[in-house]
Motif scaffolding. Sequence first.
Motif, PDB file in Angstrom:
ATOM      1  N   GLY A  41      74.406  37.225   9.250  1.00 12.19           N
ATOM      2  CA  GLY A  41      72.968  37.436   9.257  1.00 12.19           C
ATOM      3  C   GLY A  41      72.216  36.798   8.119  1.00 12.19           C
ATOM      4  N   ARG A  42      71.006  36.506   8.347  1.00 11.10           N
ATOM      5  CA  ARG A  42      69.985  36.094   7.403  1.00 11.10           C
ATOM      6  C   ARG A  42      68.696  36.207   8.208  1.00 11.10           C
ATOM      7  N   ALA A  43      67.579  35.852   7.638  1.00 18.88           N
ATOM      8  CA  ALA A  43      66.344  35.989   8.394  1.00 18.88           C
ATOM      9  C   ALA A  43      66.459  35.212   9.701  1.00 18.88           C
ATOM     10  N   TYR A  44      66.141  35.855  10.776  1.00 16.68           N
ATOM     11  CA  TYR A  44      66.106  35.228  12.101  1.00 16.68           C
ATOM     12  C   TYR A  44      67.469  34.813  12.629  1.00 16.68           C
ATOM     13  N   SER A  45      68.530  35.473  12.201  1.00 15.81           N
ATOM     14  CA  SER A  45      69.833  35.162  12.795  1.00 15.81           C
ATOM     15  C   SER A  45      69.961  35.764  14.194  1.00 15.81           C
ATOM     16  N   ARG A  46      69.113  36.740  14.514  1.00 17.63           N
ATOM     17  CA  ARG A  46      69.173  37.381  15.832  1.00 17.63           C
ATOM     18  C   ARG A  46      68.151  36.777  16.790  1.00 17.63           C
ATOM     19  N   TYR A  47      68.484  36.796  18.073  1.00 13.10           N
ATOM     20  CA  TYR A  47      67.522  36.386  19.096  1.00 13.10           C
ATOM     21  C   TYR A  47      66.303  37.312  19.069  1.00 13.10           C
ATOM     22  N   PRO A  48      65.143  36.774  19.408  1.00 12.07           N
ATOM     23  CA  PRO A  48      63.938  37.622  19.404  1.00 12.07           C
ATOM     24  C   PRO A  48      63.897  38.558  20.606  1.00 12.07           C
ATOM     25  N   ASP A  49      63.008  39.553  20.543  1.00 12.13           N
ATOM     26  CA  ASP A  49      62.780  40.466  21.656  1.00 12.13           C
ATOM     27  C   ASP A  49      62.231  39.665  22.840  1.00 12.13           C
ATOM     28  N   ALA A 209      46.698  28.476  16.283  1.00 17.17           N
ATOM     29  CA  ALA A 209      47.220  27.489  17.246  1.00 17.17           C
ATOM     30  C   ALA A 209      48.669  27.114  16.943  1.00 17.17           C
ATOM     31  N   GLY A 210      49.036  27.139  15.670  1.00 24.58           N
ATOM     32  CA  GLY A 210      50.392  26.746  15.271  1.00 24.58           C
ATOM     33  C   GLY A 210      51.475  27.715  15.721  1.00 24.58           C
ATOM     34  N   LEU A 211      51.096  28.948  16.039  1.00 25.83           N
ATOM     35  CA  LEU A 211      52.108  29.931  16.461  1.00 25.83           C
ATOM     36  C   LEU A 211      52.635  29.653  17.855  1.00 25.83           C
ATOM     37  N   ARG A 212      51.793  29.053  18.705  1.00 25.57           N
ATOM     38  CA  ARG A 212      52.098  28.896  20.129  1.00 25.57           C
ATOM     39  C   ARG A 212      52.285  30.262  20.798  1.00 25.57           C
ATOM     40  N   VAL A 213      51.211  31.010  20.880  1.00 25.74           N
ATOM     41  CA  VAL A 213      51.243  32.283  21.593  1.00 25.74           C
ATOM     42  C   VAL A 213      50.024  32.367  22.508  1.00 25.74           C
ATOM     43  N   LYS A 230      60.444  33.296  33.345  1.00 28.92           N
ATOM     44  CA  LYS A 230      60.183  32.707  32.030  1.00 28.92           C
ATOM     45  C   LYS A 230      61.497  32.527  31.266  1.00 28.92           C
ATOM     46  N   PRO A 231      61.564  31.520  30.367  1.00 32.15           N
ATOM     47  CA  PRO A 231      62.743  31.433  29.507  1.00 32.15           C
ATOM     48  C   PRO A 231      62.825  32.736  28.711  1.00 32.15           C
ATOM     49  N   PRO A 232      64.018  33.368  28.643  1.00 28.02           N
ATOM     50  CA  PRO A 232      64.090  34.709  28.061  1.00 28.02           C
ATOM     51  C   PRO A 232      63.536  34.796  26.629  1.00 28.02           C
ATOM     52  N   TYR A 233      63.800  33.794  25.816  1.00 25.60           N
ATOM     53  CA  TYR A 233      63.359  33.883  24.415  1.00 25.60           C
ATOM     54  C   TYR A 233      62.212  32.915  24.148  1.00 25.60           C
ATOM     55  N   ASN A 234      61.188  32.967  25.009  1.00 28.20           N
ATOM     56  CA  ASN A 234      60.134  31.949  24.944  1.00 28.20           C
ATOM     57  C   ASN A 234      59.198  32.080  23.738  1.00 28.20           C
ATOM     58  N   VAL A 235      59.161  33.266  23.118  1.00 26.82           N
ATOM     59  CA  VAL A 235      58.309  33.414  21.926  1.00 26.82           C
ATOM     60  C   VAL A 235      59.211  33.793  20.749  1.00 26.82           C
ATOM     61  N   SER A 236      59.252  32.946  19.733  1.00 23.24           N
ATOM     62  CA  SER A 236      60.195  33.137  18.628  1.00 23.24           C
ATOM     63  C   SER A 236      59.856  34.395  17.831  1.00 23.24           C
ATOM     64  N   ALA A 237      60.848  34.895  17.073  1.00 18.91           N
ATOM     65  CA  ALA A 237      60.626  36.096  16.257  1.00 18.91           C
ATOM     66  C   ALA A 237      59.524  35.877  15.213  1.00 18.91           C
ATOM     67  N   PRO A 238      59.534  34.750  14.449  1.00 16.92           N
ATOM     68  CA  PRO A 238      58.425  34.566  13.500  1.00 16.92           C
ATOM     69  C   PRO A 238      57.058  34.477  14.189  1.00 16.92           C
ATOM     70  N   GLN A 240      56.205  36.079  16.953  1.00 15.90           N
ATOM     71  CA  GLN A 240      55.824  37.453  17.330  1.00 15.90           C
ATOM     72  C   GLN A 240      55.313  38.222  16.116  1.00 15.90           C
ATOM     73  N   GLU A 241      56.012  38.048  14.973  1.00 18.34           N
ATOM     74  CA  GLU A 241      55.591  38.749  13.749  1.00 18.34           C
ATOM     75  C   GLU A 241      54.223  38.259  13.288  1.00 18.34           C
ATOM     76  N   ALA A 242      54.072  36.944  13.273  1.00 18.22           N
ATOM     77  CA  ALA A 242      52.809  36.375  12.785  1.00 18.22           C
ATOM     78  C   ALA A 242      51.650  36.738  13.710  1.00 18.22           C
ATOM     79  N   ALA A 243      51.933  36.830  15.009  1.00 21.32           N
ATOM     80  CA  ALA A 243      50.877  37.201  15.958  1.00 21.32           C
ATOM     81  C   ALA A 243      50.405  38.632  15.678  1.00 21.32           C
ATOM     82  N   LEU A 244      51.359  39.528  15.369  1.00 17.78           N
ATOM     83  CA  LEU A 244      50.986  40.902  15.021  1.00 17.78           C
ATOM     84  C   LEU A 244      50.126  40.921  13.757  1.00 17.78           C
ATOM     85  N   ALA A 245      50.476  40.047  12.808  1.00 15.37           N
ATOM     86  CA  ALA A 245      49.697  39.979  11.562  1.00 15.37           C
ATOM     87  C   ALA A 245      48.276  39.472  11.829  1.00 15.37           C
ATOM     88  N   VAL A 246      48.132  38.559  12.778  1.00 22.66           N
ATOM     89  CA  VAL A 246      46.793  38.063  13.144  1.00 22.66           C
ATOM     90  C   VAL A 246      45.932  39.239  13.623  1.00 22.66           C
TER      91      VAL A 246
END
Length: 343
Positions: A41-49, A209-213, A230-238, A240-246
């Motif tokens: 593990g390290r940041a983003y070693s896991r597939y996103p939700d 725009a850079g997030l692609r969401v 849809k591709p199962p992991y179409n929105v990356s973990a970062p 998703q996190e950054a979108a929540l922060a927006v």
Amino acid sequence: MNLRSIIRPSVWELAAYSSARSDYSGAATTTMLDANENPYGRAYSRYPDPKQTQLRQRLATLRKVHPDQILVGNGSDEIIDLLMRLTCQPRQDRILTLDPSYGMYSVCAAVNEVPLDMVPLEEDLTVNTQAVLDAISTHKLILLCSPNNPNGDIIADSTIEQILAKAKGLVVIDEAYIDFTDRDSWLSRLSDYPQLVVLQTFSKSWAAAGLRVGMAYADKSLVELLHKIKPPYNVSAPAQEAALAVLDDFDILRKQINELIEQRQLLADALTKLPIVQKVFPSQANFLLVRFDDALAVYDLLKYNGIIVRDRSRHTHCQGCLRITIGTPAQNKLLLDTLKNIG
Ligand SMILES: *Cc1c(COP(=O)(O)O)cnc(C)c1O
């Protein structure tokens, strides 16, 4: 609406794809030996939700819909493609849109080999409702952009209502610029129209725009089918996190949006007064379509001065037109000062 008649048979028969992560409950103690990830593990070693649970929950609260009515995509561009692949058999089913409109509709239709019928707008880029109604036949998808790119005008509610009444397939309203308008989103009428799909995005008013969401809002049976393809992991973990922060920064965004609306009016008034400007098209978006005496010369001069705008002069009824995004007050002043030095 008979959903089955709109969906591609191959998709209808497709069993739901189960991604490695769909069984994960989120419990911290879970030992995850299912997805061949590096276990150290390290940041983003896991597939996103794959279901973007948190993000869809927040969007549902914000937009007053149910999370099951939301699909999150890798930008709305991905969703436009998914909608075509959900409904259209290549070289057989047809799509309807207006001309000029957002360029991705025709690119995506071409890539998917789906024939696209385009109803031209009037010379002043308003919609000829009767012409659209006359053009509607068995189209699987009708793509409407409101406010429309590249001119920024709204499609009247009564026009959309008549289109919804006549359409045999899905009616997609691309609301990428809805926050810049004084209108209600069509989201409030989602429950009235099972064939309605509303597209929105993080890319414009939400400054990401850079997030692609991007999002599609629709009846939950339709969203379920989109989730199947849809591709199962179409929105990356970062992302998703950054979108929540927006979404946490909504007060700031609201202020910026209001300022851009104000600047749009000031810029439109100032441009209209310039002798080199023939016409500024009415806009409820964060851009203005402007017709110049000599668009190419203006484009080149702006570029020479480090200002990049979009040349739309080769689009239907857009001869001599450049599309200019509303900037900060300082950027808009720079644009005007530069234009005043021409001619
Ligand atoms: C910019 C734009 C989008 C945004 O697409 P994303 O993929 O979400 O960045 C969608 N539709 C229209 C009409 C646009 O102008």
